[in-house]
Design a protein around this motif. Structure first.
Motif, PDB file in Angstrom:
ATOM      1  N   THR A  43      10.249   6.477  -6.099  1.00 56.24           N
ATOM      2  CA  THR A  43       9.844   6.180  -4.718  1.00 56.24           C
ATOM      3  C   THR A  43       8.849   5.034  -4.724  1.00 56.24           C
ATOM      4  N   ASN A  44       7.958   5.000  -5.706  1.00 54.51           N
ATOM      5  CA  ASN A  44       6.996   3.905  -5.834  1.00 54.51           C
ATOM      6  C   ASN A  44       7.712   2.591  -6.155  1.00 54.51           C
ATOM      7  N   VAL A  45       8.674   2.632  -7.075  1.00 53.18           N
ATOM      8  CA  VAL A  45       9.464   1.435  -7.397  1.00 53.18           C
ATOM      9  C   VAL A  45      10.168   0.938  -6.137  1.00 53.18           C
ATOM     10  N   LYS A  46      10.790   1.856  -5.408  1.00 56.49           N
ATOM     11  CA  LYS A  46      11.522   1.502  -4.189  1.00 56.49           C
ATOM     12  C   LYS A  46      10.613   0.830  -3.168  1.00 56.49           C
ATOM     13  N   ALA A  47       9.406   1.350  -2.976  1.00 60.83           N
ATOM     14  CA  ALA A  47       8.461   0.765  -2.014  1.00 60.83           C
ATOM     15  C   ALA A  47       8.087  -0.667  -2.408  1.00 60.83           C
ATOM     16  N   ASP A  72       0.830  -1.211   0.000  1.00 56.72           N
ATOM     17  CA  ASP A  72       0.000   0.000   0.000  1.00 56.72           C
ATOM     18  C   ASP A  72       0.865   1.263   0.000  1.00 56.72           C
ATOM     19  N   LYS A  73       2.191   1.102  -0.034  1.00 60.07           N
ATOM     20  CA  LYS A  73       3.107   2.240  -0.089  1.00 60.07           C
ATOM     21  C   LYS A  73       3.395   2.676  -1.519  1.00 60.07           C
ATOM     22  N   ALA A  74       2.739   2.036  -2.469  1.00 60.44           N
ATOM     23  CA  ALA A  74       2.810   2.415  -3.884  1.00 60.44           C
ATOM     24  C   ALA A  74       1.376   2.394  -4.408  1.00 60.44           C
ATOM     25  N   PRO A  75       1.121   3.092  -5.518  1.00 59.70           N
ATOM     26  CA  PRO A  75      -0.246   3.116  -6.048  1.00 59.70           C
ATOM     27  C   PRO A  75      -0.759   1.711  -6.365  1.00 59.70           C
ATOM     28  N   GLN A  81       5.667   2.378 -13.089  1.00 55.40           N
ATOM     29  CA  GLN A  81       5.175   3.196 -11.994  1.00 55.40           C
ATOM     30  C   GLN A  81       5.018   4.642 -12.434  1.00 55.40           C
ATOM     31  N   LEU A  82       3.784   5.075 -12.430  1.00 51.64           N
ATOM     32  CA  LEU A  82       3.478   6.477 -12.672  1.00 51.64           C
ATOM     33  C   LEU A  82       3.841   7.269 -11.421  1.00 51.64           C
ATOM     34  N   PRO A  83       3.934   8.574 -11.540  1.00 55.54           N
ATOM     35  CA  PRO A  83       4.296   9.395 -10.379  1.00 55.54           C
ATOM     36  C   PRO A  83       3.115   9.706  -9.466  1.00 55.54           C
ATOM     37  N   LEU A  84       2.270   8.720  -9.234  1.00 57.18           N
ATOM     38  CA  LEU A  84       1.119   8.915  -8.351  1.00 57.18           C
ATOM     39  C   LEU A  84       1.544   8.793  -6.893  1.00 57.18           C
ATOM     40  N   ASN A  85       1.175   9.767  -6.099  1.00 56.55           N
ATOM     41  CA  ASN A  85       1.364   9.669  -4.662  1.00 56.55           C
ATOM     42  C   ASN A  85       0.319   8.686  -4.156  1.00 56.55           C
ATOM     43  N   PRO A  86       0.726   7.581  -3.511  1.00 53.41           N
ATOM     44  CA  PRO A  86      -0.263   6.578  -3.115  1.00 53.41           C
ATOM     45  C   PRO A  86      -1.247   7.075  -2.051  1.00 53.41           C
TER      46      PRO A  86
END
Length: 125
Positions: A55-59, A8-11, A32-37
């Motif tokens: 940041t999404n990829v990292k999560a 849940d830390k990524a979209p 990963q789009l630049p969506l803030n989850p």
């Protein structure tokens, strides 16, 4: 055996796909789009959109027990190749010097939700 990776830390996936799949010691993320989850919104500008995508990829990788230094290949999709330099500056900060993954960067006609960037990664355990 194939295992779905989800956090849940990524979209959340908004279609018939998974955030990532782990198989045979490899993790393949979806783009990963630049969506803030938390908000579902995009930040402004290519630098911040690149930061959010990574940041999404990292999560997702952390959910799989990996770090960004586990990444062996990325693909960067840009809506405008003129944004390459600014994207590249932010991109470099997500990896340790000397362990940059292989990468492709391509300009595409359009990205979902008119994002400026989308990034996918392949990582090895």
């Amino acid at each position: 055996m194939k295992q779905i990776v989800n956090t849940d830390k990524a979209p959340a996936a908004i279609g018939p796909y998974s955030q990532a799949i782990e198989v045979n010691g490899m993790v393949f993320t979806s783009g990963q789009l630049p969506l803030n989850p938390a908000t579902g919104a995009f930040p402004e500008g290519i630098a911040e959109q690149t930061r959010q995508s990574l940041t999404n990829v990292k999560a997702i990788l952390e959910q799989a027990g990996l770090t960004m230094d586990s990444v062996v290949k990325t693909t960067v999709f840009l809506s405008d190749m003129n944004n390459f330099g600014a994207m590249n500056e932010v991109y470099a900060t997500f990896f340790s010097e000397g362990s940059f993954p292989a990468r492709s960067a391509v300009e595409v006609a359009r990205l979902p939700k008119d994002a400026l960037v989308e990034i996918e990664a392949v990582a090895a355990k």
